[in-house]
Write a protein that holds these residues in place. Structure first.
Motif, PDB file in Angstrom:
ATOM      1  N   LYS A  65     151.145 -58.411 -49.154  1.00 52.86           N
ATOM      2  CA  LYS A  65     151.977 -59.829 -49.679  1.00 52.86           C
ATOM      3  C   LYS A  65     151.950 -58.803 -51.418  1.00 52.86           C
ATOM      4  O   LYS A  65     150.862 -58.371 -51.221  1.00 52.86           O
ATOM      5  CB  LYS A  65     151.852 -60.937 -49.925  1.00 52.86           C
ATOM      6  N   GLY A 125     150.391 -57.436 -42.892  1.00 52.26           N
ATOM      7  CA  GLY A 125     150.572 -58.313 -43.956  1.00 52.26           C
ATOM      8  C   GLY A 125     150.283 -58.550 -44.678  1.00 52.26           C
ATOM      9  O   GLY A 125     149.933 -59.645 -45.457  1.00 52.26           O
ATOM     10  N   GLU A 143     155.233 -49.414 -44.790  1.00 50.93           N
ATOM     11  CA  GLU A 143     156.474 -49.588 -44.745  1.00 50.93           C
ATOM     12  C   GLU A 143     155.421 -50.226 -43.632  1.00 50.93           C
ATOM     13  O   GLU A 143     155.926 -51.705 -43.622  1.00 50.93           O
ATOM     14  CB  GLU A 143     158.222 -49.875 -45.006  1.00 50.93           C
ATOM     15  N   HIS A 144     155.700 -49.873 -42.641  1.00 51.06           N
ATOM     16  CA  HIS A 144     154.925 -49.908 -40.946  1.00 51.06           C
ATOM     17  C   HIS A 144     153.665 -50.707 -41.219  1.00 51.06           C
ATOM     18  O   HIS A 144     153.364 -52.008 -40.670  1.00 51.06           O
ATOM     19  CB  HIS A 144     155.394 -49.406 -40.395  1.00 51.06           C
ATOM     20  N   SER A 168     152.132 -51.553 -43.907  1.00 49.69           N
ATOM     21  CA  SER A 168     152.190 -53.317 -44.246  1.00 49.69           C
ATOM     22  C   SER A 168     152.746 -54.429 -43.709  1.00 49.69           C
ATOM     23  O   SER A 168     151.384 -55.482 -44.394  1.00 49.69           O
ATOM     24  CB  SER A 168     152.850 -53.038 -45.597  1.00 49.69           C
ATOM     25  N   ASN A 169     153.508 -54.196 -42.846  1.00 46.53           N
ATOM     26  CA  ASN A 169     153.799 -55.365 -41.903  1.00 46.53           C
ATOM     27  C   ASN A 169     152.951 -55.703 -40.948  1.00 46.53           C
ATOM     28  O   ASN A 169     151.962 -56.998 -40.925  1.00 46.53           O
ATOM     29  CB  ASN A 169     154.820 -54.772 -41.295  1.00 46.53           C
ATOM     30  N   GLN A 170     152.238 -54.284 -39.864  1.00 48.41           N
ATOM     31  CA  GLN A 170     150.928 -54.846 -39.449  1.00 48.41           C
ATOM     32  C   GLN A 170     149.959 -55.188 -40.384  1.00 48.41           C
ATOM     33  O   GLN A 170     149.026 -55.806 -39.509  1.00 48.41           O
ATOM     34  CB  GLN A 170     150.922 -53.013 -39.153  1.00 48.41           C
TER      35      GLN A 170
END
Length: 238
Positions: free
Chosen positions: A119, A117, A110-111, A113-115
């Motif tokens: 979708k 970006g 999850e971390h 994926s945020n880093q």
């Protein structure tokens, strides 16, 4: 494998990467190494080895299967995100669901994926055996992938129930693929699959054998599969 070799070897296979995609692979690497100090994600942390044995090896599935459409993919037991996230970076239109039994790994993904970006990705903490019995996930995926999770007879029971009829299970295997396939034929048939094609190649530079097994889902999986957690491994369909 340095970055230039990575770019050139993928380009030779018809996969071209933008500067943004290359930056995503770099961010993936730095995040992986940083989190690996806190938890065991991978034994491979040397950068050229990550590019070869994690990124290139993961993307090699795309040399034999077309990921150019916005397919819905489920990756079973992806650990630190392999093979689905390197494939997702190369083919951004994909919808990716990763199921993993360790919640700490889900936190990392999850971390990450945020880093990056990313979708259209979701990460689910569950055992593959219980996940495959859930109505919202059973027989809904276009493609299910797995790399080095379990032997094929076991892996088929974890993966084929998730593949929709007409969809594909892409199993990524090492040198033992032929023996695993011989032992796994019964499981594949019982679970509604049929081996469509198999491809063998050597990973560049280190020259180790790799096999990509393309298994088509021809009919629905009987409701009793997958069995309870641990059962497929203890008593595989062989």
């Amino acid at each position: 494998m340095n970055i230039e070799q990575f770019i050139d070897m993928l380009s030779a296979k018809g996969i071209s990467l933008s500067p943004q995609q290359l930056q995503q692979y770099e961010t993936y690497y730095s995040t992986l190494v940083e989190w690996n100090e806190k938890m065991n994600l991978t034994a491979i942390t040397d950068k050229p080895e990550v590019y070869l044995k994690h990124y290139y090896d993961s993307i090699s599935a795309a040399f034999y299967f077309d990921f150019n459409e916005p397919l819905h993919i489920c990756d079973v037991g992806a650990g630190a995100g392999f093979p689905s996230l390197p494939i997702k970076i190369a083919f951004p239109e994909l919808h990716v669901t990763i199921v993993d039994s360790l919640n700490k790994r889900i936190g990392f993904l999850e971390h990450l994926s945020n880093q990056l970006g990313l979708k259209n990705v979701q990460f689910i903490h569950d055992r593959a055996e219980t996940f495959g019995q859930k109505k919202e996930h059973r027989e809904v995926y276009d493609v299910v992938t797995a790399r080095a999770v379990a032997r094929l007879s076991v892996l088929s029971e974890l993966c084929l129930p998730l593949v929709k009829v007409g969809g594909t299970f892409v199993a990524m295997k090492g040198a033992s693929a032929k023996e695993e396939l011989d032992a796994g034929k019964k499981a594949i048939a019982v679970l509604g699959g049929k081996l469509d094609q198999s491809f063998s190649f050597t990973l560049p530079q280190e020259e180790s054998e790799r096999n990509i097994l393309i298994i088509k889902k021809e009919k629905a999986t009987p409701k009793k599969y997958p069995r309870k957690p641990g059962t497929p491994n203890k008593t595989p369909i062989e």
